[in-house]
Design a protein around this motif. Structure first.
Motif, mmCIF file in Angstrom:
data_model
loop_
_atom_site.group_PDB
_atom_site.id
_atom_site.type_symbol
_atom_site.label_atom_id
_atom_site.label_comp_id
_atom_site.label_asym_id
_atom_site.label_seq_id
_atom_site.Cartn_x
_atom_site.Cartn_y
_atom_site.Cartn_z
ATOM 1 N N GLU A 1 -3.748 -24.856 16.739
ATOM 2 C CA GLU A 1 -2.971 -25.873 16.040
ATOM 3 C C GLU A 1 -3.734 -27.190 16.034
ATOM 4 N N ARG A 2 -3.839 -27.781 14.870
ATOM 5 C CA ARG A 2 -4.490 -29.086 14.747
ATOM 6 C C ARG A 2 -3.540 -30.195 15.191
ATOM 7 N N ASP A 3 -4.073 -31.394 15.360
ATOM 8 C CA ASP A 3 -3.243 -32.541 15.732
ATOM 9 C C ASP A 3 -2.172 -32.808 14.681
ATOM 10 N N SER A 4 -2.474 -32.465 13.435
ATOM 11 C CA SER A 4 -1.531 -32.675 12.338
ATOM 12 C C SER A 4 -0.413 -31.631 12.309
ATOM 13 N N GLY A 5 -0.533 -30.570 13.150
ATOM 14 C CA GLY A 5 0.463 -29.503 13.181
ATOM 15 C C GLY A 5 0.089 -28.297 12.355
ATOM 16 N N ILE A 6 -0.950 -28.412 11.533
ATOM 17 C CA ILE A 6 -1.419 -27.282 10.730
ATOM 18 C C ILE A 6 -2.003 -26.211 11.644
ATOM 19 N N ILE A 7 -1.724 -24.944 11.325
ATOM 20 C CA ILE A 7 -2.200 -23.831 12.159
ATOM 21 C C ILE A 7 -3.340 -23.102 11.447
ATOM 22 N N ASP A 8 -4.432 -22.911 12.162
ATOM 23 C CA ASP A 8 -5.560 -22.110 11.685
ATOM 24 C C ASP A 8 -5.459 -20.732 12.338
ATOM 25 N N MET A 9 -5.414 -19.697 11.521
ATOM 26 C CA MET A 9 -5.221 -18.345 12.057
ATOM 27 C C MET A 9 -6.194 -17.360 11.423
ATOM 28 N N ASP A 10 -6.855 -16.572 12.275
ATOM 29 C CA ASP A 10 -7.717 -15.475 11.831
ATOM 30 C C ASP A 10 -7.062 -14.162 12.224
ATOM 31 N N ALA A 11 -7.065 -13.204 11.301
ATOM 32 C CA ALA A 11 -6.462 -11.897 11.573
ATOM 33 C C ALA A 11 -7.414 -10.790 11.148
ATOM 34 N N THR A 12 -7.487 -9.750 11.979
ATOM 35 C CA THR A 12 -8.271 -8.564 11.638
ATOM 36 C C THR A 12 -7.319 -7.398 11.405
ATOM 37 N N ILE A 13 -7.444 -6.776 10.239
ATOM 38 C CA ILE A 13 -6.662 -5.581 9.907
ATOM 39 C C ILE A 13 -7.521 -4.363 10.213
ATOM 40 N N LEU B 1 0.830 -1.210 0.000
ATOM 41 C CA LEU B 1 0.000 0.000 0.000
ATOM 42 C C LEU B 1 0.861 1.255 0.000
ATOM 43 N N ASP B 2 0.285 2.343 -0.477
ATOM 44 C CA ASP B 2 1.026 3.600 -0.635
ATOM 45 C C ASP B 2 0.599 4.648 0.388
ATOM 46 N N ARG B 3 1.414 5.690 0.424
ATOM 47 C CA ARG B 3 1.160 6.909 1.208
ATOM 48 C C ARG B 3 0.928 6.587 2.680
ATOM 49 N N GLU B 4 -0.079 7.207 3.275
ATOM 50 C CA GLU B 4 -0.292 7.120 4.719
ATOM 51 C C GLU B 4 -1.042 5.855 5.120
ATOM 52 N N ILE B 5 -1.690 5.193 4.159
ATOM 53 C CA ILE B 5 -2.592 4.085 4.495
ATOM 54 C C ILE B 5 -1.934 3.012 5.362
ATOM 55 N N PRO B 6 -0.758 2.462 4.976
ATOM 56 C CA PRO B 6 -0.200 1.383 5.803
ATOM 57 C C PRO B 6 0.223 1.831 7.197
ATOM 58 N N HIS B 7 0.597 3.108 7.351
ATOM 59 C CA HIS B 7 0.986 3.597 8.677
ATOM 60 C C HIS B 7 -0.214 3.704 9.606
ATOM 61 N N GLY B 8 -1.414 3.754 9.030
ATOM 62 C CA GLY B 8 -2.634 3.834 9.843
ATOM 63 C C GLY B 8 -3.287 2.489 10.059
ATOM 64 N N THR B 9 -2.520 1.406 9.888
ATOM 65 C CA THR B 9 -3.084 0.068 10.084
ATOM 66 C C THR B 9 -2.509 -0.605 11.324
ATOM 67 N N ALA B 10 -3.306 -1.493 11.894
ATOM 68 C CA ALA B 10 -2.859 -2.368 12.974
ATOM 69 C C ALA B 10 -3.447 -3.742 12.699
ATOM 70 N N VAL B 11 -2.803 -4.768 13.215
ATOM 71 C CA VAL B 11 -3.259 -6.142 12.963
ATOM 72 C C VAL B 11 -3.441 -6.864 14.294
ATOM 73 N N GLU B 12 -4.572 -7.527 14.435
ATOM 74 C CA GLU B 12 -4.859 -8.315 15.635
ATOM 75 C C GLU B 12 -5.128 -9.761 15.228
#
Length: 295
Positions: free
Chosen positions: A219-231, A202-213
């Motif tokens: 983690e599944r028994d197989s080791g695979i990770i399920d992850m949800d993220a909110t920007i 992303l350009d200009r000011e937009i990425p500086h105004g972001t946070a990620v949670e």
């Protein structure tokens, strides 16, 4: 075997290569990097254990003039990180004049009475004559413990820098397990990886105004990770840009992030991302703490 530890802060203005240096020293990516200033927001510890010595490198946000409460937090993080350490590595660019930000940092370092190693980064971009002028300019304003030209990208001079840091190690037990490379929780590393892709895409000011949670990390028994993220972004118009036409931009950001998350975790990651608006979050004490930027 008697062991030693060295707490070393890596400081400097934004975009001089502090995080690139931290990653090179550690041997893997623990700090995000981009071509935009003020990429690093939190204090990040990179841990390097070699033989009887453990180095804890504290990567700090770029020292700058704050314009928001988040900026205040970042500047305070730098101030606190240069206190009570064994030495500080001041990273500068190969420019033959001492900038205002460097002068302010040197004033604070002088008050701490802590050894300061000057690391002149990006030496692969200049001629030797310029490098000598840079050394002369900085030597005239501060008494450094040593001055080491380096390239955090190619690794030139980094081993010499590590050897110099070893001089300030104190006898005592290791602070972290020998196989650990960072003190950051895995959730925090994943959130930062996603934010790095926002900075790259992303350009200009937009990425500086972001946070990620990270709202889900399982983690599944197989080791695979399920992850949800909110920007989170600050404006509804920014949300549309982050998502992009037909969701293309968000897909691109998520795909790039997932690749790096899998490299760090060493397993397959299923990543789901959402975008939400939190207006002026960078000036909200509550939201700054909520997004992990706390003292």
């Amino acid at each position: 075997m008697k062991t030693k530890t060295a707490m070393i802060t890596i400081a400097g203005r934004p975009n001089v290569g502090k995080s690139t240096l931290t990653n090179y020293l550690v041997g893997e990516k623990i700090a995000i990097v981009s071509n935009k200033p003020q990429t690093t927001r939190n204090r990040i510890c990179g841990i390097v254990t070699k033989d009887d010595t453990q180095f804890v490198f504290v990567d700090t946000p770029g020292f700058h003039k704050a314009k928001t409460k988040l900026g205040d937090y970042m500047v305070n993080t730098v101030r606190e990180s240069i206190a009570d350490v064994d030495a500080t590595v001041l990273v500068v660019e190969p420019i033959a004049s001492v900038g205002t930000q460097e002068q302010m940092l040197l004033e604070q370092l002088s008050a701490q009475k802590c050894p300061v190693i000057l690391a002149i980064n990006k030496i692969d971009t200049v001629e030797k004559d310029i490098l000598l002028e840079v050394i002369a300019a900085y030597s005239a304003v501060f008494e450094f413990a040593s001055i080491i030209p380096i390239s955090a990208c190619t690794g030139d001079g980094v081993e010499e820098l590590l050897h110099e840091c070893r001089k300030y190690a104190q006898e005592g037990p290791f602070l972290f397990p020998e196989d650990l490379t960072t003190d950051q929780p895995e959730r925090q590393v994943m959130a930062e990886i996603i934010r790095e892709k926002l900075l790259w895409c992303l350009d200009r000011e937009i990425p500086h105004g972001t946070a990620v949670e990270i709202t889900k990390f399982s983690e599944r028994d197989s080791g695979i990770i399920d992850m949800d993220a909110t920007i989170y972004c600050e404006k509804a118009s920014h949300k549309g840009i982050i998502i992009g036409k037909h969701g293309d931009m968000l897909k691109k950001i998520s795909s790039m992030a997932r690749i790096d998350c899998e490299k760090f975790m060493g397993t397959k990651v299923f990543l789901t991302t959402w975008v939400k608006v939190k207006e002026s979050w960078r000036d909200s004490d509550f939201l700054i703490r909520n997004f992990g930027y706390s003292e």
